[in-house]
Design a protein around this motif. Structure first.
Motif, PDB file in Angstrom:
ATOM      1  N   VAL A  67      45.389  24.864  -4.703  1.00  0.00           N
ATOM      2  CA  VAL A  67      45.477  26.328  -4.654  1.00  0.00           C
ATOM      3  C   VAL A  67      46.545  26.859  -5.608  1.00  0.00           C
ATOM      4  O   VAL A  67      46.416  27.960  -6.132  1.00  0.00           O
ATOM      5  N   ARG A  68      47.605  26.078  -5.846  1.00  0.00           N
ATOM      6  CA  ARG A  68      48.660  26.574  -6.736  1.00  0.00           C
ATOM      7  C   ARG A  68      48.187  26.678  -8.184  1.00  0.00           C
ATOM      8  O   ARG A  68      48.866  27.310  -9.010  1.00  0.00           O
ATOM      9  N   HIS A  69      47.047  26.081  -8.504  1.00  0.00           N
ATOM     10  CA  HIS A  69      46.516  26.166  -9.857  1.00  0.00           C
ATOM     11  C   HIS A  69      45.519  27.315 -10.007  1.00  0.00           C
ATOM     12  O   HIS A  69      45.003  27.542 -11.106  1.00  0.00           O
ATOM     13  N   LEU A  70      45.250  28.024  -8.911  1.00  0.00           N
ATOM     14  CA  LEU A  70      44.289  29.126  -8.946  1.00  0.00           C
ATOM     15  C   LEU A  70      45.019  30.444  -9.128  1.00  0.00           C
ATOM     16  O   LEU A  70      46.152  30.609  -8.642  1.00  0.00           O
ATOM     17  N   PRO A  71      44.414  31.419  -9.792  1.00  0.00           N
ATOM     18  CA  PRO A  71      45.065  32.724  -9.962  1.00  0.00           C
ATOM     19  C   PRO A  71      45.219  33.442  -8.636  1.00  0.00           C
ATOM     20  O   PRO A  71      44.437  33.232  -7.698  1.00  0.00           O
ATOM     21  N   ALA A  72      46.214  34.302  -8.564  1.00  0.00           N
ATOM     22  CA  ALA A  72      46.529  34.970  -7.303  1.00  0.00           C
ATOM     23  C   ALA A  72      45.368  35.792  -6.775  1.00  0.00           C
ATOM     24  O   ALA A  72      45.166  35.892  -5.561  1.00  0.00           O
ATOM     25  N   GLU A  73      44.561  36.392  -7.669  1.00  0.00           N
ATOM     26  CA  GLU A  73      43.471  37.236  -7.189  1.00  0.00           C
ATOM     27  C   GLU A  73      42.411  36.451  -6.428  1.00  0.00           C
ATOM     28  O   GLU A  73      41.678  37.017  -5.609  1.00  0.00           O
ATOM     29  N   VAL A  74      42.332  35.127  -6.657  1.00  0.00           N
ATOM     30  CA  VAL A  74      41.385  34.306  -5.911  1.00  0.00           C
ATOM     31  C   VAL A  74      41.856  34.126  -4.477  1.00  0.00           C
ATOM     32  O   VAL A  74      41.048  33.927  -3.562  1.00  0.00           O
ATOM     33  N   LEU A  75      43.156  34.227  -4.252  1.00  0.00           N
ATOM     34  CA  LEU A  75      43.723  34.008  -2.918  1.00  0.00           C
ATOM     35  C   LEU A  75      44.005  35.308  -2.184  1.00  0.00           C
ATOM     36  O   LEU A  75      44.651  35.303  -1.141  1.00  0.00           O
ATOM     37  N   SER A  76      43.559  36.434  -2.714  1.00  0.00           N
ATOM     38  CA  SER A  76      43.816  37.709  -2.056  1.00  0.00           C
ATOM     39  C   SER A  76      42.531  38.502  -1.937  1.00  0.00           C
ATOM     40  O   SER A  76      41.595  38.329  -2.713  1.00  0.00           O
ATOM     41  N   ARG A  88      36.713  18.984 -19.117  1.00  0.00           N
ATOM     42  CA  ARG A  88      37.468  17.743 -19.309  1.00  0.00           C
ATOM     43  C   ARG A  88      36.609  16.575 -19.776  1.00  0.00           C
ATOM     44  O   ARG A  88      37.146  15.542 -20.188  1.00  0.00           O
ATOM     45  N   GLY A  89      35.299  16.697 -19.664  1.00  0.00           N
ATOM     46  CA  GLY A  89      34.436  15.587 -20.048  1.00  0.00           C
ATOM     47  C   GLY A  89      34.406  14.473 -19.028  1.00  0.00           C
ATOM     48  O   GLY A  89      33.881  13.379 -19.303  1.00  0.00           O
ATOM     49  N   ARG A  90      34.962  14.713 -17.856  1.00  0.00           N
ATOM     50  CA  ARG A  90      34.953  13.734 -16.771  1.00  0.00           C
ATOM     51  C   ARG A  90      35.177  14.477 -15.463  1.00  0.00           C
ATOM     52  O   ARG A  90      35.443  15.683 -15.449  1.00  0.00           O
ATOM     53  N   GLU A  91      35.094  13.751 -14.345  1.00  0.00           N
ATOM     54  CA  GLU A  91      35.243  14.381 -13.046  1.00  0.00           C
ATOM     55  C   GLU A  91      36.671  14.912 -12.859  1.00  0.00           C
ATOM     56  O   GLU A  91      37.640  14.270 -13.254  1.00  0.00           O
ATOM     57  N   VAL A  92      36.780  16.079 -12.254  1.00  0.00           N
ATOM     58  CA  VAL A  92      38.074  16.661 -11.880  1.00  0.00           C
ATOM     59  C   VAL A  92      38.027  16.932 -10.380  1.00  0.00           C
ATOM     60  O   VAL A  92      37.077  17.550  -9.885  1.00  0.00           O
ATOM     61  N   ASP A  93      39.037  16.469  -9.663  1.00  0.00           N
ATOM     62  CA  ASP A  93      39.054  16.622  -8.209  1.00  0.00           C
ATOM     63  C   ASP A  93      39.494  18.022  -7.802  1.00  0.00           C
ATOM     64  O   ASP A  93      40.285  18.676  -8.497  1.00  0.00           O
ATOM     65  N   LEU A  94      38.988  18.455  -6.636  1.00  0.00           N
ATOM     66  CA  LEU A  94      39.421  19.697  -6.005  1.00  0.00           C
ATOM     67  C   LEU A  94      39.940  19.364  -4.620  1.00  0.00           C
ATOM     68  O   LEU A  94      39.284  18.641  -3.869  1.00  0.00           O
ATOM     69  N   THR A  95      41.123  19.853  -4.262  1.00  0.00           N
ATOM     70  CA  THR A  95      41.625  19.615  -2.912  1.00  0.00           C
ATOM     71  C   THR A  95      40.812  20.444  -1.922  1.00  0.00           C
ATOM     72  O   THR A  95      40.191  21.448  -2.287  1.00  0.00           O
ATOM     73  N   PRO A  96      40.783  20.031  -0.641  1.00  0.00           N
ATOM     74  CA  PRO A  96      40.066  20.829   0.370  1.00  0.00           C
ATOM     75  C   PRO A  96      40.541  22.275   0.416  1.00  0.00           C
ATOM     76  O   PRO A  96      39.737  23.190   0.601  1.00  0.00           O
ATOM     77  N   ALA A  97      41.859  22.495   0.232  1.00  0.00           N
ATOM     78  CA  ALA A  97      42.385  23.870   0.253  1.00  0.00           C
ATOM     79  C   ALA A  97      41.846  24.670  -0.923  1.00  0.00           C
ATOM     80  O   ALA A  97      41.504  25.854  -0.783  1.00  0.00           O
ATOM     81  N   ALA A  98      41.766  24.055  -2.091  1.00  0.00           N
ATOM     82  CA  ALA A  98      41.231  24.744  -3.265  1.00  0.00           C
ATOM     83  C   ALA A  98      39.752  25.052  -3.079  1.00  0.00           C
ATOM     84  O   ALA A  98      39.279  26.154  -3.421  1.00  0.00           O
ATOM     85  N   GLU A  99      38.998  24.098  -2.534  1.00  0.00           N
ATOM     86  CA  GLU A  99      37.583  24.333  -2.282  1.00  0.00           C
ATOM     87  C   GLU A  99      37.389  25.513  -1.333  1.00  0.00           C
ATOM     88  O   GLU A  99      36.523  26.371  -1.556  1.00  0.00           O
ATOM     89  N   ALA A 112      41.474  23.447 -14.814  1.00  0.00           N
ATOM     90  CA  ALA A 112      41.143  22.080 -15.221  1.00  0.00           C
ATOM     91  C   ALA A 112      41.873  21.651 -16.483  1.00  0.00           C
ATOM     92  O   ALA A 112      42.002  20.449 -16.734  1.00  0.00           O
ATOM     93  N   THR A 113      42.335  22.601 -17.278  1.00  0.00           N
ATOM     94  CA  THR A 113      43.096  22.223 -18.474  1.00  0.00           C
ATOM     95  C   THR A 113      44.550  21.913 -18.143  1.00  0.00           C
ATOM     96  O   THR A 113      45.289  21.445 -19.010  1.00  0.00           O
ATOM     97  N   ARG A 114      44.954  22.149 -16.880  1.00  0.00           N
ATOM     98  CA  ARG A 114      46.362  21.935 -16.516  1.00  0.00           C
ATOM     99  C   ARG A 114      46.579  20.787 -15.549  1.00  0.00           C
ATOM    100  O   ARG A 114      47.717  20.383 -15.320  1.00  0.00           O
ATOM    101  N   THR A 115      45.498  20.262 -14.955  1.00  0.00           N
ATOM    102  CA  THR A 115      45.702  19.245 -13.926  1.00  0.00           C
ATOM    103  C   THR A 115      44.449  18.399 -13.741  1.00  0.00           C
ATOM    104  O   THR A 115      43.344  18.820 -14.107  1.00  0.00           O
ATOM    105  N   ASP A 116      44.619  17.203 -13.175  1.00  0.00           N
ATOM    106  CA  ASP A 116      43.492  16.345 -12.813  1.00  0.00           C
ATOM    107  C   ASP A 116      43.026  16.593 -11.385  1.00  0.00           C
ATOM    108  O   ASP A 116      41.927  16.172 -11.008  1.00  0.00           O
ATOM    109  N   VAL A 117      43.868  17.254 -10.592  1.00  0.00           N
ATOM    110  CA  VAL A 117      43.532  17.572  -9.207  1.00  0.00           C
ATOM    111  C   VAL A 117      43.844  19.049  -8.996  1.00  0.00           C
ATOM    112  O   VAL A 117      45.003  19.448  -8.930  1.00  0.00           O
ATOM    113  N   VAL A 118      42.822  19.862  -8.871  1.00  0.00           N
ATOM    114  CA  VAL A 118      43.010  21.309  -8.737  1.00  0.00           C
ATOM    115  C   VAL A 118      43.349  21.641  -7.292  1.00  0.00           C
ATOM    116  O   VAL A 118      42.593  21.327  -6.366  1.00  0.00           O
TER     117      VAL A 118
END
Length: 474
Positions: free
Chosen positions: A409-418, A367-378, A401-407
């Motif tokens: 868990v809903r922005h992560l692929p399912a395999e990351v959560l399983s 993004r060329g700038r800071e993108v936030d991550l929620t505690p759940a995503a981290e 990061a191409t879909r949101t300014d605040v990442v």
């Protein structure tokens, strides 16, 4: 050797020279016996299936069909010609024996594995006299997901037999084996071999590939310290570890730190057909003052190219060169004696403290700038096993990061959560992904999610356990 040099391909001549260096007998081949070969790998399973189908169509022909692993160990052998089988037994070309070039000298399957390219070796081209009654055609098989050398398909017949179609048949069998492996590993696109980008010059400025990210884990910092010490002393460094773990980055960081005004030339081994052009384009850069050469994926280098580099690389300038590989023993034999230091880079799953800093850094790149991550995503990112290492993390973060300014868990692929322990079918993958998509939406309750999914809450809980899904807490 003189007559051979006039009539044999250059690769065969180079193989003869290596066979002499290895001390292989010119008379009777004496391959190493390793006992019962392993049978559990995906390659072995698929290769045996393809070998069986081909054998049924060639049962009446004087041809032996063989499957070997990456070390030349014969895993399986089929033929309907009993005289040929008895003759092959006499030269130990049978399951449990290794026909790697180092063990048996120049032969079809050994040279195909050494140079990672389809190969035919005819009668008098064999190094050992006892093999000159045969013609062998072999094709290496690479893992369609990782590009790792798995083994080879080999067809052997009498030298007096018509053999023009041997290589075509071996190519077809190897291609079918690769396709079957891809289908059974879950499908998806196979990696594209490196083409076009012959080498990359890392400029002397602060950039991700050259070592700007600080504050990483002690295991990464320790590895970096070791590489820097080796570079500073002028030793050739081999950084070993899993693909995508940051091997080339580690070398680049060390080279940049020790020689901040120098050039870092990163040359990654391309597809086998492109190696000759690749060498011609970048090798003139070797030896130039203040130039450090990083030979990426050196364990994928054909043996003939390693022979050429052995004579070229020791003359490199004071900035020297380094290489990356899965293991030191996977490097071509010609390069191993040149290595003065070996440093292991840990995989990302053993560096959980690096995941979030790397994710933020990668998101900033996108993004060329800071993108936030929620505690759940981290937390989800830290808990994932990252079988694809930093390369996998990069793909996940880039997509989010191409879909949101605040990442979240809903922005992560399912395999990351399983954390499933078995390979999922397409239907199971779809079901898991739908459960994750619904239950990671902000504010959704289990009752609402079960209703949308068309399941009872008990079934949803059972599916969560079945797929190892980790939902955000709170």
């Amino acid at each position: 050797m003189g007559e051979l040099e006039q009539h044999a391909p250059d690769r065969v001549v180079a193989s003869w020279r290596r066979s002499e260096d290895y001390g292989v007998s010119h008379g009777e081949v004496q391959p190493r016996f390793s006992g019962a070969p392993p049978t559990e790998s995906l390659f072995a399973t698929c290769g045996r299936e393809v070998l069986g189908d081909l054998h049924r169509s060639l049962a009446a022909e004087p041809v032996s069909l063989m499957l070997t692993d990456a070390d030349g160990l014969v895993l399986d052998r089929r033929s309907g010609d009993h005289a040929l089988l008895r003759a092959l037994d006499a030269v130990h070309l049978a399951p449990g024996f290794s026909y790697a070039e180092r063990e048996a000298g120049t032969n079809g399957l050994g040279l195909a594995l050494a140079d990672r390219t389809p190969t035919v070796v005819r009668s008098e081209q064999h190094y050992a006299l006892s093999l000159r009654g045969y013609t062998c055609a072999a094709v290496p098989v690479l893992d369609p997901r990782t590009g790792r050398l798995e083994g080879a398909l080999n067809l052997t017949t009498w030298s007096a037999s018509h053999s023009d179609l041997l290589l075509a048949l071996a190519r077809s069998a190897a291609g079918t084996t690769t396709a079957l492996m891809l289908a059974r590993s879950g499908g998806g696109a196979a990696p594209t071999p490196s083409r076009g980008a012959v080498y990359r010059v890392e400029a002397p400025r602060l950039e991700p590939g050259s070592g700007t990210l600080t504050g990483l884990s002690a295991s990464w910092t320790d590895a970096l310290t070791q590489v820097r010490a080796a570079v500073a002393s002028g030793r050739v460094v081999a950084v070993v570890g899993e693909r995508g773990a940051g091997r080339t980055t580690l070398l680049a960081q060390a080279a940049r730190a020790e020689r901040p005004r120098g050039r870092v030339l990163a040359a990654r081994v391309p597809a086998p057909d492109d190696v000759a052009t690749w060498l011609d384009l970048w090798s003139p850069e070797v030896g130039k003052e203040h130039t450090t050469v990083l030979l990426g994926d050196a364990d994928l280098l054909p043996a003939w190219a390693a022979d050429r580099l052995r004579d070229l690389l020791p003359g490199a300038g004071p900035a020297g060169w380094g290489a990356t590989a899965g293991r030191l023993e996977d490097l071509p034999a010609a390069l191993v004696p040149l290595v003065g230091a070996v440093v292991q880079v840990p995989p990302l799953r053993e560096r959980p403290d690096d995941v979030v800093p790397l994710a933020r850094h990668l998101a900033h790149q996108v993004r060329g700038r800071e993108v936030d991550l929620t505690p759940a995503a981290e937390q989800a990112l830290r808990d994932h096993g990252w079988p694809g290492n930093v390369a996998e993390l990069r793909d996940v973060v880039r997509d989010a990061a191409t879909r949101t300014d605040v990442v979240d868990v809903r922005h992560l692929p399912a395999e990351v959560l399983s954390q499933g322990t078995h390979r999922l079918s397409r239907i199971e993958t779809f079901e898991r992904d739908e459960i994750v998509r619904v239950l990671t939406r902000p504010g959704v309750t289990m009752r609402e999610g079960a209703l949308e999914l068309g399941m009872s809450r008990a079934t949803v809980y059972r599916k969560i356990g079945q797929y190892g899904i980790r939902l955000p807490r709170g």
